[in-house]
Design a protein around this motif. Structure first.
Motif, PDB file in Angstrom:
ATOM      1  N   LEU A   1      37.449 -64.290  -3.813  1.00  0.00           N
ATOM      2  CA  LEU A   1      37.854 -64.051  -2.694  1.00  0.00           C
ATOM      3  C   LEU A   1      39.023 -64.632  -2.249  1.00  0.00           C
ATOM      4  N   GLU A   2      39.199 -65.364  -2.703  1.00  0.00           N
ATOM      5  CA  GLU A   2      41.089 -65.414  -2.791  1.00  0.00           C
ATOM      6  C   GLU A   2      42.123 -64.437  -3.595  1.00  0.00           C
ATOM      7  N   ARG A   3      41.480 -64.442  -4.875  1.00  0.00           N
ATOM      8  CA  ARG A   3      42.111 -63.171  -5.676  1.00  0.00           C
ATOM      9  C   ARG A   3      42.093 -61.737  -5.110  1.00  0.00           C
ATOM     10  N   LEU A   4      40.600 -61.384  -4.455  1.00  0.00           N
ATOM     11  CA  LEU A   4      40.855 -60.381  -3.480  1.00  0.00           C
ATOM     12  C   LEU A   4      42.131 -60.137  -2.078  1.00  0.00           C
ATOM     13  N   ALA A   5      41.472 -61.447  -1.712  1.00  0.00           N
ATOM     14  CA  ALA A   5      42.584 -61.526  -0.896  1.00  0.00           C
ATOM     15  C   ALA A   5      44.621 -61.756  -1.225  1.00  0.00           C
ATOM     16  N   TYR A   6      44.795 -61.805  -2.587  1.00  0.00           N
ATOM     17  CA  TYR A   6      45.840 -61.588  -2.985  1.00  0.00           C
ATOM     18  C   TYR A   6      46.060 -60.332  -3.271  1.00  0.00           C
ATOM     19  N   MET A   7      45.414 -59.843  -3.492  1.00  0.00           N
ATOM     20  CA  MET A   7      45.372 -58.467  -4.513  1.00  0.00           C
ATOM     21  C   MET A   7      45.244 -57.185  -2.683  1.00  0.00           C
ATOM     22  N   ILE A   8      45.434 -58.113  -1.732  1.00  0.00           N
ATOM     23  CA  ILE A   8      45.570 -56.977  -0.589  1.00  0.00           C
ATOM     24  C   ILE A   8      46.833 -57.414  -0.237  1.00  0.00           C
TER      25      ILE A   8
ATOM     26  N   MET B   1      47.979 -60.987  11.568  1.00  0.00           N
ATOM     27  CA  MET B   1      47.441 -61.748  10.773  1.00  0.00           C
ATOM     28  C   MET B   1      46.031 -61.265  10.534  1.00  0.00           C
ATOM     29  N   ILE B   2      44.578 -61.030  10.296  1.00  0.00           N
ATOM     30  CA  ILE B   2      44.024 -60.432  10.746  1.00  0.00           C
ATOM     31  C   ILE B   2      42.413 -61.212   9.374  1.00  0.00           C
ATOM     32  N   HIS B   3      41.802 -62.101  10.278  1.00  0.00           N
ATOM     33  CA  HIS B   3      41.334 -62.929   9.379  1.00  0.00           C
ATOM     34  C   HIS B   3      39.590 -62.702   9.202  1.00  0.00           C
ATOM     35  N   LEU B   4      39.370 -62.172   8.014  1.00  0.00           N
ATOM     36  CA  LEU B   4      38.324 -61.715   7.484  1.00  0.00           C
ATOM     37  C   LEU B   4      37.291 -62.426   7.499  1.00  0.00           C
TER      38      LEU B   4
ATOM     39  N   GLU C   1      42.186 -41.966  -3.788  1.00  0.00           N
ATOM     40  CA  GLU C   1      43.674 -42.351  -2.926  1.00  0.00           C
ATOM     41  C   GLU C   1      44.326 -43.900  -3.836  1.00  0.00           C
ATOM     42  N   GLU C   2      45.150 -43.911  -3.279  1.00  0.00           N
ATOM     43  CA  GLU C   2      45.658 -45.505  -3.451  1.00  0.00           C
ATOM     44  C   GLU C   2      44.770 -46.173  -1.906  1.00  0.00           C
ATOM     45  N   LEU C   3      45.536 -45.341  -0.910  1.00  0.00           N
ATOM     46  CA  LEU C   3      45.231 -45.673  -0.315  1.00  0.00           C
ATOM     47  C   LEU C   3      43.288 -46.171   0.411  1.00  0.00           C
ATOM     48  N   VAL C   4      43.032 -45.597  -0.065  1.00  0.00           N
ATOM     49  CA  VAL C   4      41.073 -45.517  -0.496  1.00  0.00           C
ATOM     50  C   VAL C   4      41.083 -46.472  -1.348  1.00  0.00           C
ATOM     51  N   SER C   5      41.873 -46.523  -2.293  1.00  0.00           N
ATOM     52  CA  SER C   5      41.031 -48.149  -3.536  1.00  0.00           C
ATOM     53  C   SER C   5      41.520 -49.046  -2.296  1.00  0.00           C
ATOM     54  N   ARG C   6      42.663 -49.323  -1.754  1.00  0.00           N
ATOM     55  CA  ARG C   6      43.061 -50.583  -0.572  1.00  0.00           C
ATOM     56  C   ARG C   6      41.950 -51.511  -0.199  1.00  0.00           C
ATOM     57  N   ALA C   7      41.422 -49.957   0.754  1.00  0.00           N
ATOM     58  CA  ALA C   7      41.133 -49.803   1.837  1.00  0.00           C
ATOM     59  C   ALA C   7      39.149 -50.595   1.037  1.00  0.00           C
ATOM     60  N   MET C   8      38.964 -50.638  -0.276  1.00  0.00           N
ATOM     61  CA  MET C   8      37.902 -51.009  -0.933  1.00  0.00           C
ATOM     62  C   MET C   8      38.178 -52.271  -0.967  1.00  0.00           C
ATOM     63  N   VAL C   9      38.435 -52.146  -1.659  1.00  0.00           N
ATOM     64  CA  VAL C   9      39.727 -54.151  -1.899  1.00  0.00           C
ATOM     65  C   VAL C   9      38.850 -54.930  -0.217  1.00  0.00           C
ATOM     66  N   ILE C  10      39.442 -54.166   0.128  1.00  0.00           N
ATOM     67  CA  ILE C  10      39.251 -55.020   1.973  1.00  0.00           C
ATOM     68  C   ILE C  10      37.789 -55.062   2.088  1.00  0.00           C
ATOM     69  N   LEU C  11      37.085 -53.907   1.847  1.00  0.00           N
ATOM     70  CA  LEU C  11      35.943 -53.963   2.261  1.00  0.00           C
ATOM     71  C   LEU C  11      35.188 -54.621   1.705  1.00  0.00           C
ATOM     72  N   ARG C  12      34.757 -54.415   0.375  1.00  0.00           N
ATOM     73  CA  ARG C  12      34.241 -55.636  -0.621  1.00  0.00           C
ATOM     74  C   ARG C  12      34.480 -56.637  -0.341  1.00  0.00           C
ATOM     75  N   LEU C  13      35.862 -57.498  -0.220  1.00  0.00           N
ATOM     76  CA  LEU C  13      35.925 -58.507   0.232  1.00  0.00           C
ATOM     77  C   LEU C  13      35.460 -58.934   1.782  1.00  0.00           C
ATOM     78  N   ASN C  14      35.548 -58.349   3.163  1.00  0.00           N
ATOM     79  CA  ASN C  14      34.513 -58.970   4.110  1.00  0.00           C
ATOM     80  C   ASN C  14      33.079 -58.574   3.602  1.00  0.00           C
ATOM     81  N   ALA C  15      32.451 -57.532   3.212  1.00  0.00           N
ATOM     82  CA  ALA C  15      30.946 -57.993   2.717  1.00  0.00           C
ATOM     83  C   ALA C  15      30.431 -59.129   1.738  1.00  0.00           C
ATOM     84  N   LEU C  16      32.289 -60.142   0.765  1.00  0.00           N
ATOM     85  CA  LEU C  16      31.501 -61.437   0.550  1.00  0.00           C
ATOM     86  C   LEU C  16      31.754 -62.425   1.115  1.00  0.00           C
ATOM     87  N   MET C  17      32.656 -62.362   2.300  1.00  0.00           N
ATOM     88  CA  MET C  17      33.041 -63.138   3.745  1.00  0.00           C
ATOM     89  C   MET C  17      31.902 -63.286   4.424  1.00  0.00           C
TER      90      MET C  17
END
Length: 492
Positions: free
Chosen positions: A118-125, A1-4, A91-107
């Protein structure tokens, strides 16, 4: 488990989340900062104080005040109007990375967005809900507005999501998960789309693939050396320590590691005094690419943990400041630098392919590695393909960051084009993999002519692996399939 938590996210952690399905969670301490910044936004809305992005228009409309009753509509209009992406989706992998990085910035707690979003973004990941995001349309300066708007569309139940390589309406996906779309409140639309996460996400994928390919290029080059009876004296540690570049020293060390125990390589003076540059200068050339990778890694890991939206809520919510952290110039330069480094890795690989197939250069190997020279062409056109890919890379390597076009009524009068640079870097890496795959096919055939049993033990294992899906060239065949299989091997 990685903590953002808005800081400390590394490329290795991104690798784990992207490729190994490591789950993420929101750091408890960071949540406090998120909630503090949200309270500051709510205070501004209730007080009527005019603050850009909260109760004003955007870009050239920054001087237009918005009534409190319209702040919800403002965010919805923002997302819809800015979702102007075109072209093939990332590519889908880039989309996944985009969600992770946007969430981390907002954190980081500078954006004034609700924890619910933010919880919804985490759910998406964690549930692999990845937005379909068109790859073209970003200038890379007011953030990656168009791509991130397509990400935000999914949150509000619009747009599309990847599912088994198909595009599924986001509303259907939320219904399947028993969830309602998010209703955006003041500033939240702007917080979601004002950032550099498209170029940075593509940059993360670029770097992870480039690093792997750079390592692979070394053992393939070592196999080429065996096929050409290369001289290992050029890798003597003292030579590289005399120059002092750590990356060069490391490449030379790894080349000797791969070639340990080989009966096919030579010492200077045994067959010739020195090799051509594409062989002799492997540590210097490949080492320089590793220097590029080091630079790009540093910039990516800063940007992965950066607050890149505007305005930012700072000093415990007491000050709201308009700035320009959304400008992608640092990543634009990094991606353009990566393009050059990876293009050159392919360039020198193609020169080694030429030495393997050219009867005037390949130290007694059959012309074009053909089983029947003249009647059969062998690997002749493999070199053509490598040359074509290298030439295409030279065009793609032109820096995107030297261009700029004003936008938003000249309010945004300098842009980075960093997302274009990141996309082109990705294409260069794919082309480079094709060239290096061709070198591998030719090197494997070359050492077979020499006698693979004389190979270095570590390289012999690689040779045996490759021979399970790339058969010996005993007769001309459709080599396109061989190249594809070798690329897939290197990719995985």
């Amino acid at each position: 488990m990685i903590h953002l938590k808005g800081y400390g996210l590394t490329l290795e952690q991104m690798r784990a989340i992207l490729y190994k399905d490591e789950k993420i969670t929101l750091d408890k301490e960071a949540i406090k900062a998120v909630q503090n910044s949200r309270r500051a936004v709510e205070k501004i809305v209730s007080s009527g104080e005019i603050v850009y992005g909260i109760n004003t228009g955007f870009g050239k409309f920054s001087d237009v005040s918005i009534n409190e009753k319209d702040v919800h509509a403002l965010q919805l209009h923002l997302i819809r109007s800015h979702a102007c992406g075109v072209g093939t989706p990332f590519e889908e992998l880039v989309s996944r990375a985009m969600v992770i990085l946007r969430l981390n910035a907002l954190m980081k707690g500078f954006s004034g967005i609700r924890l619910e979003v933010l919880e919804r973004l985490a759910y998406m990941i964690n549930h692999h809900i990845h937005p379909v995001i068109p790859s073209q349309g970003s200038l890379g300066a007011s953030g990656d507005l168009a791509p991130l708007s397509h990400l935000a569309l999914v949150l509000i139940g619009e747009g599309f999501v990847w599912e088994a390589n198909k595009h599924i309406p986001a509303a259907n996906v939320w219904s399947e998960h028993g969830l309602q779309p998010i209703v955006l409140e003041a500033k939240e639309g702007l917080a979601l789309i004002n950032g550099t996460q498209a170029m940075t996400a593509q940059g993360v994928i670029n770097w992870l693939e480039a690093e792997t390919l750079a390592y692979q290029s070394e053992w393939i080059a070592a196999m080429t050396m065996e096929a050409l009876h290369g001289i290992t004296d050029a890798f003597h540690p003292s030579i590289h320590e005399a120059r002092g570049y750590l990356e060069q020293i490391d490449v030379a060390k790894r080349m000797l590691y791969w070639l340990e125990g080989s009966q096919l390589v030579t010492k200077q003076g045994e067959q010739r005094v020195q090799d051509a540059y594409s062989i002799r200068c492997i540590p210097q050339i490949h080492g320089a690419t590793w220097q590029v990778l080091s630079y790009v890694k540093e910039k990516l890991e800063i940007e992965m943990n950066a607050a890149t939206d505007n305005p930012l809520i700072v000093e415990d919510g007491n000050i709201v400041v308009s700035g320009g952290n959304f400008h992608g110039q640092p990543i634009a330069f990094a991606m353009d630098f990566l393009k050059v480094g990876m293009a050159e890795l392919a360039n020198v690989s193609e020169r080694r392919v030429e030495r393997l197939v050219n009867p005037q250069l390949n130290v007694g190997l059959p012309p074009f590695l053909s089983p029947e020279p003249g009647l059969q062409s062998g690997a002749m056109i493999l070199q053509y393909t490598a040359a074509s890919l290298v030439s295409e890379n030279k065009t793609l390597a032109h820096p995107a960051s030297v261009d700029s076009i004003p936008s938003s009524g000249n309010q945004e009068d300098h842009v980075s084009m960093g997302t274009i640079g990141a996309r082109h870097a990705y294409q260069i890496i794919q082309n480079a993999r094709g060239v290096i795959a061709i070198e591998a096919i030719c090197a494997v055939q070359g050492v077979e002519y020499r006698n693979e049993l004389l190979m270095a033990p570590k390289l012999l294992k690689k040779w045996q692996e490759i021979r399970t899906f790339i058969p010996s060239i005993t007769e001309d065949r459709v080599f396109s399939k061989d190249i594809e299989l070798m690329q897939n091997y290197l990719r995985t």
